[in-house]
Design a protein around this motif. Structure first.
Motif, short mmCIF file in Angstrom:
data_model
loop_
_atom_site.label_atom_id
_atom_site.label_comp_id
_atom_site.label_asym_id
_atom_site.label_seq_id
_atom_site.Cartn_x
_atom_site.Cartn_y
_atom_site.Cartn_z
N GLY A 243 122.69 -2.20 48.23
CA GLY A 243 122.90 -2.26 49.68
C GLY A 243 122.39 -0.97 50.32
O GLY A 243 121.95 -0.04 49.63
N HIS A 244 122.52 -0.91 51.62
CA HIS A 244 121.98 0.22 52.37
C HIS A 244 122.85 1.47 52.18
O HIS A 244 124.07 1.42 52.38
CB HIS A 244 121.90 -0.15 53.86
N ALA A 245 122.18 2.59 51.80
CA ALA A 245 122.92 3.82 51.50
C ALA A 245 123.44 4.51 52.76
O ALA A 245 124.35 5.34 52.69
CB ALA A 245 122.01 4.79 50.74
N GLY A 246 122.89 4.13 53.92
CA GLY A 246 123.32 4.80 55.16
C GLY A 246 124.38 4.01 55.91
O GLY A 246 125.15 4.57 56.69
N THR A 247 124.44 2.70 55.69
CA THR A 247 125.29 1.87 56.54
C THR A 247 126.48 1.23 55.83
O THR A 247 127.39 0.72 56.47
CB THR A 247 124.44 0.71 57.12
N THR A 248 126.47 1.24 54.48
CA THR A 248 127.58 0.58 53.76
C THR A 248 128.72 1.57 53.55
O THR A 248 128.53 2.59 52.87
CB THR A 248 127.11 0.05 52.38
N PRO A 249 129.89 1.35 54.12
CA PRO A 249 130.99 2.30 53.95
C PRO A 249 131.34 2.47 52.48
O PRO A 249 131.20 1.53 51.68
CB PRO A 249 132.15 1.64 54.71
N LEU A 252 133.50 -0.10 50.63
CA LEU A 252 133.01 -1.48 50.49
C LEU A 252 131.89 -1.59 49.45
O LEU A 252 131.30 -2.64 49.27
CB LEU A 252 132.51 -2.01 51.84
N ARG A 253 131.62 -0.50 48.75
CA ARG A 253 130.50 -0.52 47.80
C ARG A 253 130.89 -1.05 46.43
O ARG A 253 132.03 -0.88 46.00
CB ARG A 253 129.93 0.90 47.63
N ARG A 254 129.91 -1.64 45.77
CA ARG A 254 130.06 -1.97 44.34
C ARG A 254 128.89 -1.28 43.62
O ARG A 254 127.91 -1.92 43.28
CB ARG A 254 130.06 -3.48 44.15
N ASP A 255 129.07 0.02 43.45
CA ASP A 255 127.99 0.87 42.93
C ASP A 255 127.98 0.83 41.40
O ASP A 255 128.92 1.32 40.75
CB ASP A 255 128.22 2.30 43.46
N SER A 287 118.68 0.15 38.88
CA SER A 287 117.93 -0.79 39.69
C SER A 287 118.64 -1.01 41.02
O SER A 287 119.88 -1.06 41.05
CB SER A 287 117.83 -2.11 38.91
N PRO A 288 117.97 -1.11 42.15
CA PRO A 288 116.51 -1.11 42.26
C PRO A 288 115.90 0.28 42.13
O PRO A 288 114.68 0.39 41.95
CB PRO A 288 116.25 -1.71 43.64
N GLY A 289 116.67 1.36 42.23
CA GLY A 289 116.12 2.68 41.95
C GLY A 289 115.40 3.30 43.13
O GLY A 289 114.21 3.60 43.05
N ALA A 290 116.12 3.48 44.22
CA ALA A 290 115.54 4.16 45.39
C ALA A 290 116.63 5.08 45.96
O ALA A 290 117.82 4.75 45.89
CB ALA A 290 115.10 3.14 46.43
#
Ligand code: GLV
Ligand code: MN
Ligand code: MN
Length: 430
Positions: A243-249, A252-255, A287-290
Protein backbone atom coordinates in the motif's frame (compact mmCIF):
# COMPACT_ATOMS: atom_id res chain seq x y z
CA UNK A 1 74.64 -41.83 -16.88
CA UNK A 2 74.49 -40.94 -13.20
CA UNK A 3 71.25 -39.35 -12.06
CA UNK A 4 71.55 -35.70 -11.10
CA UNK A 5 69.94 -36.29 -7.69
CA UNK A 6 71.69 -38.03 -4.76
CA UNK A 7 71.37 -41.80 -4.90
CA UNK A 8 70.61 -44.29 -2.11
CA UNK A 9 67.70 -44.21 0.37
CA UNK A 10 68.35 -40.62 1.47
CA UNK A 11 68.68 -39.54 -2.13
CA UNK A 12 65.42 -41.22 -3.03
CA UNK A 13 63.67 -39.37 -0.21
CA UNK A 14 65.09 -36.04 -1.38
CA UNK A 15 64.09 -36.93 -4.93
CA UNK A 16 60.54 -37.78 -3.90
CA UNK A 17 60.27 -34.63 -1.83
CA UNK A 18 61.40 -32.54 -4.78
CA UNK A 19 58.94 -34.26 -7.07
CA UNK A 20 56.20 -33.97 -4.48
CA UNK A 21 56.67 -30.23 -4.36
CA UNK A 22 55.96 -30.01 -8.09
CA UNK A 23 52.50 -31.53 -7.42
CA UNK A 24 52.03 -28.95 -4.69
CA UNK A 25 53.05 -26.18 -7.10
CA UNK A 26 50.45 -27.45 -9.60
CA UNK A 27 47.80 -27.53 -6.88
CA UNK A 28 48.54 -23.95 -5.83
CA UNK A 29 48.48 -22.79 -9.47
CA UNK A 30 45.19 -24.58 -10.16
CA UNK A 31 43.56 -23.07 -7.07
CA UNK A 32 44.63 -19.62 -8.28
CA UNK A 33 43.35 -20.19 -11.77
CA UNK A 34 39.98 -21.63 -10.80
CA UNK A 35 39.66 -18.86 -8.21
CA UNK A 36 39.42 -16.42 -11.11
CA UNK A 37 36.60 -18.29 -12.88
CA UNK A 38 33.59 -16.27 -11.89
CA UNK A 39 30.13 -15.25 -13.07
CA UNK A 40 30.45 -11.84 -11.41
CA UNK A 41 33.22 -9.37 -12.25
CA UNK A 42 35.31 -8.39 -9.24
CA UNK A 43 34.25 -11.24 -6.99
CA UNK A 44 34.18 -15.02 -7.06
CA UNK A 45 30.71 -16.43 -7.67
CA UNK A 46 30.21 -19.72 -9.50
CA UNK A 47 26.78 -21.28 -9.31
CA UNK A 48 25.09 -24.40 -10.60
CA UNK A 49 25.41 -24.78 -14.40
CA UNK A 50 26.50 -21.15 -14.87
CA UNK A 51 28.97 -20.07 -17.60
CA UNK A 52 31.80 -19.95 -15.04
CA UNK A 53 30.93 -23.50 -13.94
CA UNK A 54 31.13 -24.62 -17.58
CA UNK A 55 34.60 -23.04 -17.86
CA UNK A 56 35.69 -24.60 -14.56
CA UNK A 57 34.61 -28.07 -15.71
CA UNK A 58 36.52 -27.68 -18.98
CA UNK A 59 39.73 -26.56 -17.28
CA UNK A 60 39.62 -29.04 -14.40
CA UNK A 61 38.87 -31.76 -16.98
CA UNK A 62 42.15 -30.84 -18.73
CA UNK A 63 44.08 -31.16 -15.45
CA UNK A 64 42.40 -34.51 -14.82
CA UNK A 65 43.39 -35.78 -18.27
CA UNK A 66 46.98 -34.68 -17.74
CA UNK A 67 47.00 -36.76 -14.53
CA UNK A 68 45.94 -39.82 -16.56
CA UNK A 69 42.19 -39.79 -15.82
CA UNK A 70 39.38 -40.38 -18.30
CA UNK A 71 36.92 -37.51 -18.07
CA UNK A 72 33.16 -37.28 -18.47
CA UNK A 73 30.33 -35.06 -17.31
CA UNK A 74 27.10 -36.60 -16.03
CA UNK A 75 23.48 -35.52 -16.51
CA UNK A 76 23.58 -33.01 -13.63
CA UNK A 77 26.86 -31.38 -14.67
CA UNK A 78 29.17 -33.26 -12.30
CA UNK A 79 32.72 -33.58 -13.61
CA UNK A 80 34.01 -37.13 -13.19
CA UNK A 81 37.62 -38.18 -13.75
CA UNK A 82 38.20 -41.90 -13.61
CA UNK A 83 41.42 -43.84 -13.27
CA UNK A 84 40.93 -47.51 -14.07
CA UNK A 85 42.88 -50.27 -12.43
CA UNK A 86 44.12 -53.35 -14.18
CA UNK A 87 43.64 -55.41 -11.01
CA UNK A 88 40.92 -58.03 -11.52
CA UNK A 89 37.65 -57.22 -9.72
CA UNK A 90 38.97 -53.81 -8.72
CA UNK A 91 36.57 -51.70 -6.65
CA UNK A 92 36.40 -47.92 -6.88
CA UNK A 93 37.51 -45.29 -4.38
CA UNK A 94 35.74 -41.93 -4.68
CA UNK A 95 37.48 -38.64 -3.89
CA UNK A 96 35.99 -35.22 -4.43
CA UNK A 97 34.05 -32.14 -3.42
CA UNK A 98 32.22 -29.34 -5.25
CA UNK A 99 33.20 -26.80 -7.87
CA UNK A 100 30.37 -24.32 -7.25
CA UNK A 101 30.81 -21.48 -4.75
CA UNK A 102 28.79 -19.11 -2.62
CA UNK A 103 28.45 -15.46 -3.69
CA UNK A 104 31.68 -13.46 -3.17
CA UNK A 105 33.42 -16.67 -2.17
CA UNK A 106 36.90 -17.75 -1.23
CA UNK A 107 39.06 -19.92 -3.51
CA UNK A 108 39.36 -23.05 -1.38
CA UNK A 109 35.87 -24.14 -0.28
CA UNK A 110 35.06 -27.08 -2.55
CA UNK A 111 37.74 -26.62 -5.22
CA UNK A 112 40.47 -27.87 -2.86
CA UNK A 113 38.72 -31.23 -2.48
CA UNK A 114 38.59 -31.69 -6.25
CA UNK A 115 42.05 -30.43 -7.15
CA UNK A 116 44.08 -31.98 -4.33
CA UNK A 117 43.15 -35.57 -5.31
CA UNK A 118 44.17 -34.79 -8.91
CA UNK A 119 47.55 -33.55 -7.63
CA UNK A 120 47.86 -36.69 -5.47
CA UNK A 121 47.14 -38.96 -8.44
CA UNK A 122 49.58 -37.00 -10.60
CA UNK A 123 52.16 -37.54 -7.86
CA UNK A 124 51.53 -41.31 -7.80
CA UNK A 125 51.72 -41.40 -11.61
CA UNK A 126 55.11 -39.71 -11.47
CA UNK A 127 56.23 -42.33 -8.96
CA UNK A 128 55.04 -45.03 -11.33
CA UNK A 129 52.68 -46.43 -8.67
CA UNK A 130 49.74 -48.43 -10.01
CA UNK A 131 46.73 -48.71 -7.70
CA UNK A 132 44.88 -52.02 -7.21
CA UNK A 133 41.59 -50.12 -7.20
CA UNK A 134 39.96 -47.66 -9.58
CA UNK A 135 39.64 -44.04 -8.52
CA UNK A 136 36.95 -41.52 -9.38
CA UNK A 137 37.65 -37.84 -8.75
CA UNK A 138 34.35 -35.98 -8.48
CA UNK A 139 33.81 -32.28 -9.09
CA UNK A 140 30.21 -31.88 -7.96
CA UNK A 141 28.24 -29.26 -9.84
CA UNK A 142 26.23 -27.98 -6.88
CA UNK A 143 26.75 -28.09 -3.14
CA UNK A 144 26.21 -24.58 -1.83
CA UNK A 145 22.51 -24.23 -2.55
CA UNK A 146 22.97 -20.67 -3.82
CA UNK A 147 21.03 -20.71 -7.06
CA UNK A 148 18.03 -22.79 -5.95
CA UNK A 149 18.26 -22.49 -2.14
CA UNK A 150 18.58 -26.26 -2.09
CA UNK A 151 22.03 -27.74 -1.63
CA UNK A 152 23.69 -30.95 -2.87
CA UNK A 153 22.01 -31.11 -6.29
CA UNK A 154 25.26 -32.47 -7.79
CA UNK A 155 25.97 -35.19 -5.25
CA UNK A 156 22.26 -36.08 -5.09
CA UNK A 157 22.29 -36.61 -8.86
CA UNK A 158 25.41 -38.79 -8.61
CA UNK A 159 24.02 -40.82 -5.70
CA UNK A 160 20.63 -41.35 -7.37
CA UNK A 161 18.94 -39.22 -4.68
CA UNK A 162 17.44 -36.44 -6.80
CA UNK A 163 13.66 -36.41 -6.53
CA UNK A 164 10.97 -34.90 -8.75
CA UNK A 165 10.39 -32.25 -6.04
CA UNK A 166 14.03 -31.11 -6.34
CA UNK A 167 13.48 -30.36 -10.02
CA UNK A 168 10.71 -27.89 -9.21
CA UNK A 169 12.77 -25.40 -7.18
CA UNK A 170 13.13 -22.11 -9.06
CA UNK A 171 15.96 -19.57 -9.13
CA UNK A 172 15.36 -15.81 -8.85
CA UNK A 173 14.75 -15.61 -12.62
CA UNK A 174 12.02 -18.25 -12.41
CA UNK A 175 14.08 -21.00 -14.08
CA UNK A 176 13.46 -24.38 -12.45
CA UNK A 177 16.13 -26.97 -11.69
CA UNK A 178 14.46 -29.22 -14.26
CA UNK A 179 14.55 -26.48 -16.94
CA UNK A 180 18.23 -25.77 -16.21
CA UNK A 181 19.06 -29.47 -16.55
CA UNK A 182 17.06 -29.75 -19.75
CA UNK A 183 19.06 -26.81 -21.15
CA UNK A 184 22.30 -28.57 -20.12
CA UNK A 185 21.25 -31.78 -21.87
CA UNK A 186 19.82 -29.87 -24.84
CA UNK A 187 16.24 -30.95 -24.26
CA UNK A 188 16.46 -34.31 -22.52
CA UNK A 189 16.67 -34.97 -18.82
CA UNK A 190 15.68 -37.94 -16.78
CA UNK A 191 16.67 -38.33 -13.14
CA UNK A 192 19.87 -40.38 -13.09
CA UNK A 193 20.10 -43.58 -11.07
CA UNK A 194 22.99 -44.05 -8.62
CA UNK A 195 26.21 -44.12 -10.59
CA UNK A 196 27.49 -47.06 -8.52
CA UNK A 197 26.19 -49.80 -6.35
CA UNK A 198 27.86 -49.68 -2.96
CA UNK A 199 29.32 -53.17 -3.27
CA UNK A 200 31.60 -51.87 -6.03
CA UNK A 201 32.82 -48.95 -3.93
CA UNK A 202 35.55 -48.76 -1.29
CA UNK A 203 34.43 -45.42 0.12
CA UNK A 204 34.60 -41.66 -0.38
CA UNK A 205 37.24 -39.25 0.86
CA UNK A 206 36.60 -35.50 0.88
CA UNK A 207 39.33 -32.96 1.59
CA UNK A 208 38.00 -29.57 2.67
CA UNK A 209 39.15 -26.47 4.49
CA UNK A 210 37.98 -26.57 8.09
CA UNK A 211 35.87 -23.39 7.86
CA UNK A 212 36.34 -23.02 11.60
CA UNK A 213 39.09 -21.98 14.04
CA UNK A 214 39.99 -25.22 15.88
CA UNK A 215 43.00 -26.38 13.83
CA UNK A 216 44.50 -22.90 13.98
CA UNK A 217 44.05 -22.81 17.75
CA UNK A 218 45.66 -26.26 18.07
CA UNK A 219 48.50 -25.31 15.68
CA UNK A 220 47.76 -28.24 13.39
CA UNK A 221 47.70 -28.27 9.57
CA UNK A 222 45.04 -30.96 9.21
CA UNK A 223 42.45 -32.84 11.22
CA UNK A 224 40.02 -35.68 10.68
CA UNK A 225 36.24 -35.28 10.70
CA UNK A 226 34.22 -37.56 12.95
CA UNK A 227 30.71 -36.34 12.01
CA UNK A 228 28.84 -33.67 10.05
CA UNK A 229 26.01 -31.68 11.67
CA UNK A 230 22.51 -31.95 10.23
CA UNK A 231 20.87 -29.00 8.55
CA UNK A 232 17.47 -27.80 7.44
CA UNK A 233 16.96 -25.05 4.93
CA UNK A 234 13.84 -23.48 3.55
CA UNK A 235 11.94 -20.39 2.51
CA UNK A 236 9.59 -18.61 4.87
CA UNK A 237 7.10 -16.24 3.25
CA UNK A 238 5.13 -13.54 5.09
CA UNK A 239 2.27 -12.09 3.07
CA UNK A 240 0.51 -8.89 4.08
CA UNK A 241 -0.75 -6.09 1.88
CA UNK A 242 1.21 -3.58 -0.17
CA UNK A 243 0.00 0.00 0.00
CA UNK A 244 0.95 3.66 -0.11
CA UNK A 245 3.76 4.56 2.31
CA UNK A 246 2.54 8.15 2.67
CA UNK A 247 -1.20 7.67 3.09
CA UNK A 248 -1.75 4.37 4.95
CA UNK A 249 -1.92 4.98 8.72
CA UNK A 250 0.48 2.88 10.74
CA UNK A 251 -2.26 1.03 12.63
CA UNK A 252 -3.95 -0.10 9.38
CA UNK A 253 -0.86 -1.65 7.80
CA UNK A 254 -0.09 -5.30 7.20
CA UNK A 255 3.64 -4.88 6.64
CA UNK A 256 5.27 -8.18 5.73
CA UNK A 257 8.80 -6.92 6.36
CA UNK A 258 8.29 -5.81 9.95
CA UNK A 259 6.80 -9.25 10.68
CA UNK A 260 9.76 -10.96 9.01
CA UNK A 261 12.15 -8.75 10.98
CA UNK A 262 10.65 -10.00 14.25
CA UNK A 263 11.31 -13.57 13.18
CA UNK A 264 14.91 -12.79 12.15
CA UNK A 265 15.64 -11.38 15.60
CA UNK A 266 13.89 -14.26 17.33
CA UNK A 267 16.05 -16.77 15.39
CA UNK A 268 19.18 -15.01 16.59
CA UNK A 269 18.02 -14.88 20.21
CA UNK A 270 16.99 -18.54 20.18
CA UNK A 271 20.28 -19.81 18.73
CA UNK A 272 22.38 -17.62 21.04
CA UNK A 273 20.71 -19.23 23.99
CA UNK A 274 20.93 -22.82 22.70
CA UNK A 275 24.55 -23.47 21.72
CA UNK A 276 25.57 -25.35 19.50
CA UNK A 277 22.36 -24.54 17.62
CA UNK A 278 22.96 -22.08 14.75
CA UNK A 279 20.19 -20.33 12.82
CA UNK A 280 20.78 -17.97 9.90
CA UNK A 281 18.64 -15.78 7.67
CA UNK A 282 20.91 -15.22 4.68
CA UNK A 283 18.54 -13.77 2.08
CA UNK A 284 15.49 -11.53 2.24
CA UNK A 285 13.37 -10.75 -0.83
CA UNK A 286 10.98 -7.84 -0.40
CA UNK A 287 8.08 -7.32 -2.78
CA UNK A 288 7.15 -5.09 -4.48
CA UNK A 289 10.37 -3.45 -3.24
CA UNK A 290 10.05 0.31 -3.54
CA UNK A 291 10.85 3.02 -0.95
CA UNK A 292 7.33 4.40 -1.01
CA UNK A 293 5.42 1.10 -0.93
CA UNK A 294 4.60 -0.90 2.22
CA UNK A 295 6.18 -4.35 1.78
CA UNK A 296 3.37 -6.71 0.74
CA UNK A 297 5.37 -9.93 0.69
CA UNK A 298 8.70 -11.01 2.13
CA UNK A 299 10.45 -14.29 1.57
CA UNK A 300 13.46 -15.09 3.69
CA UNK A 301 15.80 -18.05 3.72
CA UNK A 302 16.20 -19.93 6.98
CA UNK A 303 19.13 -22.27 7.68
CA UNK A 304 19.06 -24.23 10.97
CA UNK A 305 21.83 -26.61 12.12
CA UNK A 306 22.65 -28.73 15.15
CA UNK A 307 24.82 -31.83 15.68
CA UNK A 308 21.77 -33.60 17.18
CA UNK A 309 18.84 -34.14 14.86
CA UNK A 310 16.18 -34.01 17.60
CA UNK A 311 17.44 -30.59 18.80
CA UNK A 312 17.49 -29.26 15.23
CA UNK A 313 13.92 -30.43 14.62
CA UNK A 314 12.72 -28.94 17.93
CA UNK A 315 14.36 -25.59 17.11
CA UNK A 316 12.80 -25.54 13.65
CA UNK A 317 9.35 -26.30 15.07
CA UNK A 318 9.70 -23.47 17.57
CA UNK A 319 10.82 -21.05 14.84
CA UNK A 320 7.85 -21.95 12.65
CA UNK A 321 5.42 -21.71 15.59
CA UNK A 322 6.75 -18.24 16.40
CA UNK A 323 6.47 -17.23 12.72
CA UNK A 324 2.79 -18.27 12.80
CA UNK A 325 2.23 -16.35 16.02
CA UNK A 326 3.78 -13.23 14.48
CA UNK A 327 1.51 -13.80 11.47
CA UNK A 328 -1.62 -13.94 13.68
CA UNK A 329 -0.64 -10.80 15.59
CA UNK A 330 0.15 -8.84 12.44
CA UNK A 331 -2.54 -10.31 10.15
CA UNK A 332 0.04 -11.84 7.83
CA UNK A 333 -0.21 -15.18 6.06
CA UNK A 334 2.83 -17.35 6.75
CA UNK A 335 4.03 -20.17 4.51
CA UNK A 336 7.06 -22.47 4.91
CA UNK A 337 8.69 -24.34 2.03
CA UNK A 338 11.44 -26.73 3.15
CA UNK A 339 14.12 -27.01 0.48
CA UNK A 340 16.57 -29.24 2.31
CA UNK A 341 16.60 -31.50 5.31
CA UNK A 342 19.67 -33.58 6.13
CA UNK A 343 20.29 -35.48 9.33
CA UNK A 344 23.71 -35.54 10.99
CA UNK A 345 26.13 -37.98 9.38
CA UNK A 346 28.81 -40.01 11.12
CA UNK A 347 32.01 -40.67 9.18
CA UNK A 348 33.04 -44.28 8.68
CA UNK A 349 35.12 -45.54 11.65
CA UNK A 350 37.21 -47.83 9.39
CA UNK A 351 38.06 -45.29 6.69
CA UNK A 352 38.59 -42.61 9.33
CA UNK A 353 41.00 -44.84 11.26
CA UNK A 354 43.02 -45.32 8.07
CA UNK A 355 43.01 -41.59 7.45
CA UNK A 356 44.14 -40.94 11.02
CA UNK A 357 47.05 -43.32 10.48
CA UNK A 358 48.16 -41.23 7.50
CA UNK A 359 47.67 -37.99 9.43
CA UNK A 360 49.82 -39.32 12.28
CA UNK A 361 52.49 -40.41 9.79
CA UNK A 362 52.70 -36.98 8.20
CA UNK A 363 51.83 -34.67 11.11
CA UNK A 364 52.51 -36.94 14.10
CA UNK A 365 49.29 -35.92 15.84
CA UNK A 366 45.72 -36.41 14.66
CA UNK A 367 42.72 -34.44 15.88
CA UNK A 368 39.03 -35.33 15.47
CA UNK A 369 36.62 -32.53 14.57
CA UNK A 370 32.86 -32.26 14.07
CA UNK A 371 31.86 -30.32 10.95
CA UNK A 372 29.24 -27.61 11.36
CA UNK A 373 29.31 -27.05 7.61
CA UNK A 374 27.54 -29.35 5.20
CA UNK A 375 29.56 -31.32 2.66
CA UNK A 376 28.98 -33.58 -0.33
CA UNK A 377 30.02 -36.41 1.99
CA UNK A 378 26.56 -36.10 3.60
CA UNK A 379 24.83 -37.28 0.43
CA UNK A 380 27.56 -39.69 -0.67
CA UNK A 381 27.25 -41.45 2.71
CA UNK A 382 24.01 -42.94 1.33
CA UNK A 383 26.14 -44.70 -1.29
CA UNK A 384 29.32 -45.71 0.52
CA UNK A 385 31.27 -45.07 3.77
CA UNK A 386 32.77 -41.58 3.94
CA UNK A 387 35.79 -39.91 5.55
CA UNK A 388 36.89 -36.30 5.57
CA UNK A 389 40.19 -34.50 5.99
CA UNK A 390 40.04 -30.89 7.19
CA UNK A 391 42.78 -28.38 6.34
CA UNK A 392 43.46 -25.36 8.55
CA UNK A 393 42.26 -22.05 7.13
CA UNK A 394 43.30 -18.63 8.34
CA UNK A 395 41.14 -17.33 11.21
CA UNK A 396 38.72 -20.14 10.44
CA UNK A 397 37.29 -17.84 7.78
CA UNK A 398 35.26 -19.20 4.90
CA UNK A 399 32.40 -18.11 2.61
CA UNK A 400 34.45 -14.92 2.33
CA UNK A 401 37.01 -13.72 -0.25
CA UNK A 402 39.77 -13.68 2.39
CA UNK A 403 39.47 -17.44 2.90
CA UNK A 404 43.06 -18.78 2.90
CA UNK A 405 44.97 -22.02 3.38
CA UNK A 406 48.77 -21.83 3.30
CA UNK A 407 50.92 -23.80 0.86
CA UNK A 408 52.60 -25.45 3.86
CA UNK A 409 49.23 -26.78 5.04
CA UNK A 410 48.23 -27.82 1.52
CA UNK A 411 51.53 -29.71 1.35
CA UNK A 412 50.68 -31.60 4.55
CA UNK A 413 47.20 -32.42 3.20
CA UNK A 414 48.67 -33.60 -0.10
CA UNK A 415 51.15 -35.84 1.69
CA UNK A 416 48.36 -37.27 3.83
CA UNK A 417 46.26 -38.15 0.79
CA UNK A 418 49.23 -39.69 -1.05
CA UNK A 419 50.03 -41.72 2.07
CA UNK A 420 46.36 -42.73 2.44
CA UNK A 421 46.21 -43.97 -1.17
CA UNK A 422 49.54 -45.77 -0.84
CA UNK A 423 48.51 -47.55 2.37
CA UNK A 424 45.10 -48.41 0.99
CA UNK A 425 46.81 -49.89 -2.07
CA UNK A 426 49.14 -51.92 0.14
CA UNK A 427 46.15 -53.28 2.08
CA UNK A 428 43.93 -54.03 -0.88
CA UNK A 429 43.71 -57.61 -1.97
CA UNK A 430 41.81 -57.94 -5.18
C1 GLV B 1 28.13 -25.39 2.81
O1 GLV B 1 29.10 -24.67 2.65
C2 GLV B 1 27.29 -25.15 3.94
O2 GLV B 1 26.48 -24.24 3.87
O3 GLV B 1 27.49 -25.80 4.97
MN1 MN C 1 32.25 -26.73 0.70
MN1 MN D 1 30.64 -23.71 1.30
Amino acid sequence: MRPFWPTGRRGQQIFLMKRHSSSLASLVRWLDEIGRMTDEPGRLTRTFLSPAMRRANTRVGQWMRAAGLTVREDAVGNLIGRLESTAPGAKTLLLGSHLDTVRDAGRFDGALGVLLPIAALAELKRRGAALPFAVEVLGFSEEEGVRFASAYLGSKGYAGKLRAADLKFRDTKGVSVGDALRMLGKGKFSIPAAAHRSRALIGYLEVHIEQGPVLEAKKLSVGVVSAIAGQTRGRLTFTGKAGHAGTTPMNLRRDALTGAAELVLFAETLARGCEPLVATVGTVAVSPGAPNVIPGEVTLSLDVRHPHDASRRAALKLLLDVAKKIGRQRKLAVAWQATQDNGAVACSPELTARLEESVRTVQRRSLALVSGAGHDAVVISSLTPVAMLFVRCREGLSHHPDEFASSADLDVALRVVVDFLTRLAANTTS
